[in-house]
Design an enzyme around this catalytic site. Structure first.
Site, PDB file in Angstrom:
ATOM      1  N   TYR B 434       0.622  -1.290  -0.185  1.00 25.99           N
ATOM      2  CA  TYR B 434       0.004   0.022  -0.024  1.00 25.99           C
ATOM      3  C   TYR B 434       0.828   1.279  -0.038  1.00 25.99           C
ATOM      4  O   TYR B 434       2.001   1.226   0.219  1.00 25.99           O
ATOM      5  CB  TYR B 434      -1.038   0.095   1.144  1.00 25.99           C
ATOM      6  CG  TYR B 434      -0.717   0.083   2.456  1.00 25.99           C
ATOM      7  CD1 TYR B 434       0.117   0.206   3.036  1.00 25.99           C
ATOM      8  CD2 TYR B 434      -2.002  -0.456   3.406  1.00 25.99           C
ATOM      9  CE1 TYR B 434       0.628   0.008   4.641  1.00 25.99           C
ATOM     10  CE2 TYR B 434      -1.607  -0.561   4.507  1.00 25.99           C
ATOM     11  CZ  TYR B 434      -0.366  -0.195   5.334  1.00 25.99           C
ATOM     12  OH  TYR B 434      -0.168  -0.211   6.876  1.00 25.99           O
ATOM     13  N   GLU B 435       0.104   2.379  -0.111  1.00 28.65           N
ATOM     14  CA  GLU B 435       0.843   3.640  -0.344  1.00 28.65           C
ATOM     15  C   GLU B 435       1.766   3.575  -1.731  1.00 28.65           C
ATOM     16  O   GLU B 435       2.898   4.424  -1.586  1.00 28.65           O
ATOM     17  CB  GLU B 435       1.529   4.127   0.701  1.00 28.65           C
ATOM     18  CG  GLU B 435       0.726   4.421   2.178  1.00 28.65           C
ATOM     19  CD  GLU B 435      -0.756   4.944   1.741  1.00 28.65           C
ATOM     20  OE1 GLU B 435      -0.655   5.805   0.878  1.00 28.65           O
ATOM     21  OE2 GLU B 435      -1.604   4.505   2.578  1.00 28.65           O
TER      22      GLU B 435
END
Lengths: 593, 593
Positions: B434-435
């Site tokens: 994620y990110e």
């Protein structure tokens, strides 16, 4: 839902173009003509992709359930197990006299890869049975063989291995389970065993537990451990089932993966057991199962890597995201497929070059096992005993990493369970642990196998690499540069590491053991390097002879070049670490960690 | 059940002995005296180990539950959240005018490590809120700030980030969610967002969603994307809550880990949204959150590695198995503890040298962020923007590997859920995704950050390394040999890789991108090498001055030596791969994978 396609073409290539099995001198190999093996592999491929693979997610989601002492396997497992039995697959490489088909182990291995890739948790029920049957075959009396093997070869009865106890796994000398001799020659077995795969379930009429325990009054430590056959139901003289024996399942473990296999705590409460092999020689008998099991576990590492890779490739071809940096490749679509991006390709090539190299390595190892067992070839036996910890440790460490790389290609979709990629990593994770954690494999390799028989087997390995290079060098400068030179350099690194151990391990054995995992990995890389050189040679020859699918062989060469350039040079880093010895590893007092 | 002890001593060492924060020129740093930071860290340490850590397993086992549109968090989460709020922790580094304590970001980071280590899934509720509040702080109107920030700084209201849609994650230009302007200046937001962490839950009065969407009639692609504030409950003029907005949770994702955080599919059905920042400049506003979030995610990699390591050390000291090869170390016991074995030590030293190096790296990065934001230091801003993808990508890849190594030390006990080691790997896995998946971090580093501002920032990094070596060389031959020379060699490898990209990436950008992940990793190693050299210097000076606990500093030096010898030389392998370019990576047609 993920899918699985059996790699029949690639297995055929390794068996026939590379290993040339039907030309080998090993008894039984003359029957392994290409059309015969193709028929077997295609049939197994169909079964695994159509019947077993769809149950993989089911097994993960449902898991096994213990109710009133009965373990219920996931929906569909029992029917699939009957399907597998009806096809005679469990007895593929078992002796005909016990109902098997007497095929060589290499065929069992090729088929086993497919089974494990399609559904590892399911396949373990028959895998453990195969291991237990092999131990009875090797160490049982004729009466024991006659009683148990026909039913185990057919998988009407399944088998288990019972080693671990709550306080001991690797160090089995600490074992507490005990065996009390009875007047009729049997023993009463009492104790608790944990982590027993397929320990209890609803797919077989009977379960034959092989149990390590200590005969009362015997020697202390590992030298006082014996192996016993403990059937779930006693077997009467006529072969029919009698009373329930004193063995029960205590609980099912909740695990990270392989939820479809019942991992049980087994309680032995004065259960009737029969000595298998000699008193106090239980470890020897158990190792018959363990060595086979270790090669089988190495294969699981490859298998999970392959099925994860297959799905990652499909996703990378279908998922549209971003544009190729060198210009749109799907200009009419909203974006290009992931596979245009160099970093995605790098990850896919890592996986592809590993799985194809690992497949050749495993099958080569299996031919050595056949040569040893069927052909009585002691050199092959020594070599495969050296390679077994490498097959187990390297292929499961790397195999796991490859499932993680495959999962990564899915981005966020790899982290949710819906796409099935998480399961491949969770299932693959166990292979680094069971049948001897990989650190123990490295210890076995460096502490035992390397120096066994005066170092004869490792010398034989180096001779084999040198021989291959010598035989094939100087004919094609490109082949020399792409394959032989990197192989030579890597093999030299491995030899230097061995030399370091010889020169520094005697004065301080920690100098060897601190480098054991690095050594196992560099050994694995050299083996895959050798396999890639052999595969590249076979593909080069096939292309020159205008034989087979040129795309297949060109891809093989390209994938091999990738491995030689991007993976094999890891040997230098491993050597670097090994040569630093134990000083930095052992510097801290335990209290300062 | 696993335990967690906050690394207060080590954090204090990095803050004061290494980074010397209270002597720095950054506004607010003069308050960071050792006794002040110690008081904060000890208080946070107590909270995290006593309140949050015990809920970690609970969150994993129970997960979140969606019933009639309401998401129920795991038992104990709500009470713990109130506890955290009462301590003012969510506003630690937020402005005083909105109820925060205005501490520097570096303190927020040090405390954040503890929170994430103790309970990553729980901490994400406040972490996302912090990111959303930061975006409003940077891009909101004064009215928006006044409306939302006081409640978000206290975590009475939590926040979310809404980027991903089913068909687009990395490539947000494909986004379909749309925003229709209304006469009152607001927008109607319609679309579906997936993977929304903390998207819906029962711990806050209101949830402030930051949502990317496309204003009707705007430019195509990424340039037509705007950012909107979409509150779950509308906020009235007086600050009280009004009607429910048109945003609902569709489902909760079933994930590999972080079960305690509700990862939601969010449906926007004509929801009222308010433009945050400028029209069509949504990505810019969102990146305010993303950069902070990326450093925060890198910290999660370190945090999971640390808590897993702590438990692995405890287990290695307690579990008796086998004997030291150099002679029994626990002769009165049945066996020696695992920690006597060199291969166990190797695995523990890998973890220890990583976590301590990573901690210093993260905190150094945080001081650069403070220097940029509080001190207006453009050079620091440029440097940390270069380092952000390294912090995120390298620390989460490595952090995950370390959790796997920690799990491995438990053998079979690491695979069953009972011991909690599986959760650390499953939770750590998301941080690589994620990110911005780590491949995207590598792309950002090589494709964007390296050449930004004419390569000024990477040159500054090399100057910094060179300067450190120059300033400290020639005073202590041992320090030179153990630390400065390996650092110099690794930094030279990194420069050579950068040079390769410059010379070969222009004619074919694939030559750069095929090496991007390797470059990110070698950059990370050089950063950790620099940190270890700085830490070793600080410990050497402390020992010479007879300051602090000599055991602590001797261990620091020994751990640093391990890193320099065993980990840092990986740069050569990465350089080797990078220098092979894109040929082998891109050789295959997509059809031949």
């Amino acid at each position: 839902m993920p899918s699985y396609t059996a790699p029949v073409e690639d297995l055929q290539f390794v068996l026939h173009d590379v290993l040339k099995v039907s030309e080998a001198q090993t008894p039984g190999y003359d029957e392994l003509e290409a059309d015969i093996t193709a028929a077997i592999l295609e049939e197994a491929g169909k079964l695994t992709s159509e019947v077993l693979a769809p149950l993989n997610v089911v097994g993960d989601k449902e898991g096994c359930r213990l109710e009133n002492g009965v373990v219920h396997t996931p929906s569909g497992f029992k029917a699939a197990f009957e399907h597998v039995k009806a096809g005679g697959w469990p007895g593929l490489d078992m002796p005909e006299q016990y109902g098997g088909q007497n095929m060589p182990y290499v065929i069992g291995t090729a088929v086993g890869e497919m089974f494990s890739a399609a559904n590892q948790a399911f396949t373990m029920y028959q895998g453990l049975t195969h291991g237990a049957a092999s131990a009875i075959l090797a160490h049982g009396t004729q009466a024991q063989k006659d009683t148990y093997l026909p039913k185990m070869v057919s998988c009407d009865w399944t088998g288990t291995m019972n080693l671990t106890e709550p306080h001991c796994g690797t160090d089995l000398g600490l074992m507490r389970s005990k065996a009390v001799p009875q007047e009729d020659g049997s023993y009463r077995i009492t104790g608790q065993k944990i982590f027993i795969s397929s320990g209890e379930h609803d797919m077989a009429e009977n379960i034959i537990h092989l149990v390590l325990a200590r005969i009362e009054g015997g020697p202390e430590g590992i030298k006082g451990v014996s192996l016993f056959i403990v059937p779930k139901f006693m077997v009467k003289e006529d072969g029919s089932l009698g009373d329930r024996n004193g063995v029960t399942v205590g609980s099912i473990e909740e695990k990270m993966g392989i939820h479809g296999n019942s991992t049980c705590v087994m309680n032995y409460d004065g259960a009737t057991g029969f000595l298998l092999g000699q008193e106090h020689k239980g470890m020897r008998a158990m190792f018959t199962m363990m060595n086979e099991a270790r090669v089988g576990v190495g294969m699981q590492g490859l298998a999970q890597a392959d099925v994860a890779y297959q799905n990652a490739v499909n996703y990378a071809k279908e998922r549209l995201q971003g544009r190729a940096v060198t210009g749109a490749e799907n200009p009419d679509g909203p974006a290009d497929p992931l596979i245009v991006h160099p970093d995605i390709r790098r990850a896919l090539m890592d996986q592809k070059s590993f799985t194809e190299g690992a497949r050749a390595f495993i099958l080569w190892g299996a031919t050595l096992i056949d040569a040893a067992h069927r052909g009585g070839d002691d050199a092959a036996d020594g070599l495969v005993s050296l390679l077994t910890p490498v097959i187990k440790g390297f292929l499961t460490d790397q195999g796991y990493d490859m499932t993680v790389k495959a999962q990564q290609i899915y981005g966020g979709h790899g982290y949710i369970e819906e796409w099935g990629m998480s399961q491949f990593t969770r299932d693959a994770r166990i292979a680094m642990i069971y049948e001897g954690a990989n650190g123990v494999q490295a210890l076995d390799l460096v502490g035992r196998k390397l120096a066994a028989d005066g170092g004869k087997h490792v010398m034989a390995f180096f001779d084999l690499v040198k021989g291959f290079i010598k035989d094939n060098a100087g004919q094609d400068p490109e082949f020399d540069a792409d394959f032989l030179e990197p192989l030579k350099a890597a093999s030299k690194d491995l030899q230097s590491a061995g030399m370091y151990f010889m020169q520094n391990g005697v004065k301080n054995p920690n100098n060897a053991l601190a480098g054991s995992t690095d050594f196992m990995h560099m050994f694995g890389h050299v083996c895959l390097g050798l396999m890639w050189a052999r595969m590249a040679l076979a593909s080069k020859q096939a292309l020159a002879a205008d034989k087979g699918d040129p795309d297949f062989h060109q891809s093989k060469l390209a994938t091999g070049r990738y491995y030689m350039v991007r993976q094999l040079p890891a040997t230098a880093l491993h050597l670097n670490r090994i040569s630093s010895g134990a000083d930095t590893v052992m510097a801290l007092d335990a209290a300062n960690f």
